[in-house]
Design an enzyme around this catalytic site. Sequence first.
Site, PDB file in Angstrom:
ATOM      1  N   ASN A 208      46.630  10.489  29.713  1.00 57.83           N
ATOM      2  CA  ASN A 208      45.128   9.846  28.934  1.00 57.83           C
ATOM      3  C   ASN A 208      44.953   9.268  27.980  1.00 57.83           C
ATOM      4  O   ASN A 208      46.107   9.145  26.934  1.00 57.83           O
ATOM      5  CB  ASN A 208      44.126  11.720  29.816  1.00 57.83           C
ATOM      6  N   ALA A 270      43.862  20.584  23.153  1.00 57.04           N
ATOM      7  CA  ALA A 270      44.360  19.395  23.953  1.00 57.04           C
ATOM      8  C   ALA A 270      43.740  18.775  25.276  1.00 57.04           C
ATOM      9  O   ALA A 270      43.682  19.961  25.868  1.00 57.04           O
ATOM     10  CB  ALA A 270      46.311  20.280  24.815  1.00 57.04           C
ATOM     11  N   PRO A 300      48.593  23.519  36.817  1.00 58.58           N
ATOM     12  CA  PRO A 300      48.091  25.230  35.973  1.00 58.58           C
ATOM     13  C   PRO A 300      46.939  25.235  35.175  1.00 58.58           C
ATOM     14  O   PRO A 300      47.189  24.241  34.233  1.00 58.58           O
ATOM     15  CB  PRO A 300      49.893  25.970  34.921  1.00 58.58           C
ATOM     16  N   PHE A 319      38.431  23.280  24.319  1.00 57.18           N
ATOM     17  CA  PHE A 319      37.416  22.245  24.514  1.00 57.18           C
ATOM     18  C   PHE A 319      36.520  21.516  25.710  1.00 57.18           C
ATOM     19  O   PHE A 319      37.648  21.980  26.525  1.00 57.18           O
ATOM     20  CB  PHE A 319      38.233  20.911  23.546  1.00 57.18           C
ATOM     21  N   LYS A 333      31.155  25.860  31.813  1.00 60.49           N
ATOM     22  CA  LYS A 333      32.985  26.095  31.947  1.00 60.49           C
ATOM     23  C   LYS A 333      33.213  27.099  31.284  1.00 60.49           C
ATOM     24  O   LYS A 333      33.924  27.833  31.614  1.00 60.49           O
ATOM     25  CB  LYS A 333      33.422  24.718  30.899  1.00 60.49           C
TER      26      LYS A 333
HETATM   27  N1  CTP Z   1      42.139  23.063  30.057  1.00 62.41           N
HETATM   28  C1  CTP Z   1      43.630  24.108  30.613  1.00 62.41           C
HETATM   29  N2  CTP Z   1      44.010  23.464  31.262  1.00 62.41           N
HETATM   30  C2  CTP Z   1      44.065  22.165  32.225  1.00 62.41           C
HETATM   31  C3  CTP Z   1      42.734  21.669  32.105  1.00 62.41           C
HETATM   32  C4  CTP Z   1      42.364  21.650  30.697  1.00 62.41           C
HETATM   33  O1  CTP Z   1      44.002  24.325  29.684  1.00 62.41           O
HETATM   34  N3  CTP Z   1      44.863  21.730  33.423  1.00 62.41           N
HETATM   35  C5  CTP Z   1      42.357  23.245  29.158  1.00 62.41           C
HETATM   36  C6  CTP Z   1      40.997  22.299  27.757  1.00 62.41           C
HETATM   37  O2  CTP Z   1      42.493  21.849  27.126  1.00 62.41           O
HETATM   38  C7  CTP Z   1      40.452  22.606  26.942  1.00 62.41           C
HETATM   39  C8  CTP Z   1      39.471  22.947  28.583  1.00 62.41           C
HETATM   40  O3  CTP Z   1      40.493  23.115  29.408  1.00 62.41           O
HETATM   41  O4  CTP Z   1      40.093  23.400  26.431  1.00 62.41           O
HETATM   42  C9  CTP Z   1      38.238  22.079  29.387  1.00 62.41           C
HETATM   43  O5  CTP Z   1      39.398  21.319  29.855  1.00 62.41           O
HETATM   44  P1  CTP Z   1      38.599  19.845  30.818  1.00 62.41           P
HETATM   45  O6  CTP Z   1      39.335  18.946  30.889  1.00 62.41           O
HETATM   46  O7  CTP Z   1      37.407  19.648  30.155  1.00 62.41           O
HETATM   47  O8  CTP Z   1      37.742  20.511  31.450  1.00 62.41           O
HETATM   48  P2  CTP Z   1      38.611  20.959  33.226  1.00 62.41           P
HETATM   49  O9  CTP Z   1      38.993  22.264  33.780  1.00 62.41           O
HETATM   50  O10 CTP Z   1      39.610  19.937  33.604  1.00 62.41           O
HETATM   51  O11 CTP Z   1      37.319  20.744  34.440  1.00 62.41           O
HETATM   52  P3  CTP Z   1      37.132  19.113  34.590  1.00 62.41           P
HETATM   53  O12 CTP Z   1      37.667  17.992  34.215  1.00 62.41           O
HETATM   54  O13 CTP Z   1      36.322  19.720  35.866  1.00 62.41           O
HETATM   55  O14 CTP Z   1      35.437  19.210  34.284  1.00 62.41           O
END
Ligand code: CTP
Length: 394
Positions: A208, A270, A300, A319, A333
Amino acid sequence: MFKGKTILIGITGAIAAYKICELIRLFKKNNANVKVVVTPNALEFVTKTTLETLSQNSVDTEMFNIKEYKPEHIALVNEADIFLIAPISANTIAKTALGICDNLLTATFCAFKKQIIIAPCMNTNMWENPAVQNNLNTLKTRGVKIIEPETGFLACGTEGKGRLADINIIFKKVKECLIPEQILKGKKIVITAGGTKEDIDAVRYIGNYSSGKMGIALADNAYSMGAEVVLISTVEAKKQYKVINVKTADEMYEAVKQEFCSADSLIMAAAVSDYKVKNKSEQKIKKDGNPLKIELIENPDILKEMCKIKKDNQIVAGFCAESENIVENAKIKITKKGCDYICANDISKKDIGFESNYNELYIIDKEHNIMHLEKTDKYTLAEEILGKIYGKSK
Ligand code: CTP
């Protein structure tokens, strides 16, 4: 207090220039090395001899007074830990906002990469002029700290906003920047940064656009506020604190688990890939004329997992990047993940967020209180985030 620090003071042509003599004395009394650079007009209000005597250094005015083959503005930039311009006139505000380098002070400003603080001083009508306010805003979004003028009796005989801030306030602001309050002393903070990469084959990956800048800015600021920092990053960074380099979400998960159990806090800045490839190929996949099918399985959710095991005294912040209904989605969230804070940013705005040096955020807590942090550079933002989270909560 300032032993080993060099404060560069820029003075422009405004009547309050005389007040800076007292400020130089204050910095000197507190063991700072003070260098002074002035615009030609500043010398109409205060003499070079006065400034040299008080700062115990030569005062620079000329662009091409080359010492040891170093252009003067670059020599000043390298030497100084902070650049304070007080008073700064509307004219110099405009020139610095535009990147004009027509004298030693403005050229030094243009080349200066550490913290810059400006204390404007001007007539009220000039202060209220939209052009001046626009220029100030431009400087603010680039991370320049502004010490607002005071309201009172002005040298031009009128009353209103425009008086240079009290020198004790200017002194305090410089101190806060140069010697940040150690609000995180004794705390271990784990911070993640960058985008994870999930292998497809020997040469390709799913990634990304995250640059890691926000996470690194948070780690740097937390360190300067006294924290024991562990940065778990997909982006290489050479730092004075512990850095663990990872590539995939699984690697990040393992490192976070390891460090979080003995930490006071975790900030997940991250961009973690939600998916990884089920059967990644050790060899490069060759094209064979057919569509390539890759099966993806979930990674995870590190943030969610850490929130499940977090103790009451541990603070966890995440974040989230949203393209619509930012605050509403962030509220959902924070509940879904179970963290204490979520910092939400709007990825539909192209001038902030991913890859940019700037961002604008909403910090939302568990009670759904919202704090808006205006667009600014990620270093300033990181300082504000840490101040909001740790200054108030613990
Ligand atoms: N995060 C994490 N592990 C993942 C995905 C996300 O720890 N597998 C954490 C990111 O570091 C961030 C937060 O979750 O602090 C939110 O990330 P985001 O990508 O906005 O949320 P998602 O859970 O992926 O939700 P969605 O993509 O459905 O909006």
